[in-house]
Design a protein around this motif. Structure first.
Motif, short mmCIF file in Angstrom:
data_model
loop_
_atom_site.label_atom_id
_atom_site.label_comp_id
_atom_site.label_asym_id
_atom_site.label_seq_id
_atom_site.Cartn_x
_atom_site.Cartn_y
_atom_site.Cartn_z
N ALA A 168 -16.74 -19.82 70.44
CA ALA A 168 -15.76 -19.53 69.39
C ALA A 168 -16.24 -18.45 68.44
O ALA A 168 -15.45 -17.59 68.02
CB ALA A 168 -15.47 -20.81 68.60
N ALA A 257 -10.58 -22.10 68.86
CA ALA A 257 -11.31 -21.59 70.02
C ALA A 257 -12.38 -22.58 70.47
O ALA A 257 -12.56 -22.82 71.67
CB ALA A 257 -11.95 -20.24 69.69
N GLN A 258 -13.08 -23.18 69.52
CA GLN A 258 -14.10 -24.18 69.85
C GLN A 258 -13.46 -25.38 70.56
O GLN A 258 -13.98 -25.88 71.57
CB GLN A 258 -14.82 -24.64 68.60
#
Length: 266
Positions: A168, A257-258
């Motif tokens: 991320a 994103a993570q």
């Protein structure tokens, strides 16, 4: 040292060219496995290494195997690789979202290192974080680290789960940077600059600002304050950013994103 790279896209070739540039492997000892006939011909013309179109006995000669295929293509690779891999070969995976345990299981092979590079590796200016299975000894870990450092900088993580956060922050990070640059160039165009001039202004500003971050003995808050005079133009822009929750939106994006990286690894 002999190396095999399975998957010769942008990232796989970034690694290959860096290894050659820093004399970490001789071209005749670098096996490039590329199944696409068209891509294979292009690689042969570049003469970066020995191009092979199948996963076969040549792989067994390598000291280290780099898995640089797309994660969705791994299923079509691991069955062939499993038949030729030797017990003492180290596998370095740069596939996003594929865990060490999964690679160990499908290959029935313990010596696995997992890394998350980013695209500036293509210029030798990448940032890569990596983690390793407990079976990988310190000698092999140092060898892998030395290879990765040919593409930029690296950091070793004891906790593999942090690679989702790395994905991320730095893995996807260049796209965020490009996104901001694009927006600033667009603003310049709206203010009356030709696109080429707007791009020049923004790119050089970004480059100079990066060097200030690297060399100035000041925190980011101090650097911001040095530009943003009270009641001035920069303060007006920063106030608008705050009113529109720009920082919060960026942070939320990184968390998204993570989360997605974690989902893909399951």
């Amino acid at each position: 040292m002999k190396l095999a790279i399975i998957g010769c896209g942008n990232m796989g070739m970034a690694f290959a060219k860096s290894f050659i540039q820093y004399d970490l492997v001789q071209k005749e000892n670098l096996f490039l496995i590329e199944k696409s006939a068209e891509r294979g011909e292009a690689l042969r013309a570049e003469r970066t290494g020995v191009v092979v179109d199948t996963i076969g006995p040549r792989i067994s000669e390598a000291d280290l195997i780099i898995l640089a295929v797309k994660p969705q293509d791994f299923a079509g690779v691991h069955a062939e690789l499993k038949t030729v891999i030797r017990y003492n070969q180290v596998v370095l995976s740069i596939m996003a979202g594929v865990s060490i345990q999964k690679i160990q299981t499908v290959l029935d092979h313990p010596l696995v290192v997992r890394a998350m590079p980013n695209t500036p590796a293509m210029l030798g200016m990448g940032m890569t974080a990596f983690a390793a299975a407990k079976e990988v000894d310190i000698q092999n870990l140092r060898r892998v680290e030395n290879l990765i450092n040919a593409t930029g900088r690296s950091v070793f993580l004891e906790d593999e789960s942090l690679l989702d956060a790395v994905t991320a922050v730095s893995g996807s990070g260049p796209a965020y940077f490009f996104y901001l640059v694009k927006a600033m160039i667009e603003a310049g165009k709206q203010m009356g600059f030709p696109e080429s001039l707007s791009a020049q202004l923004v790119k050089q500003t970004m480059l100079g600002s990066y060097h200030l971050i690297q060399t100035a003995d000041k925190s980011l808050d101090e650097l911001i304050k040095a530009v943003a005079s009270k009641g001035g133009t920069t303060e007006a822009a920063l106030k608008t950013f705050e009113e529109n929750h720009l920082a919060e939106s960026l942070i939320a994006g990184l968390h998204a994103a993570q989360k997605r990286s974690t989902e893909l690894s399951k």
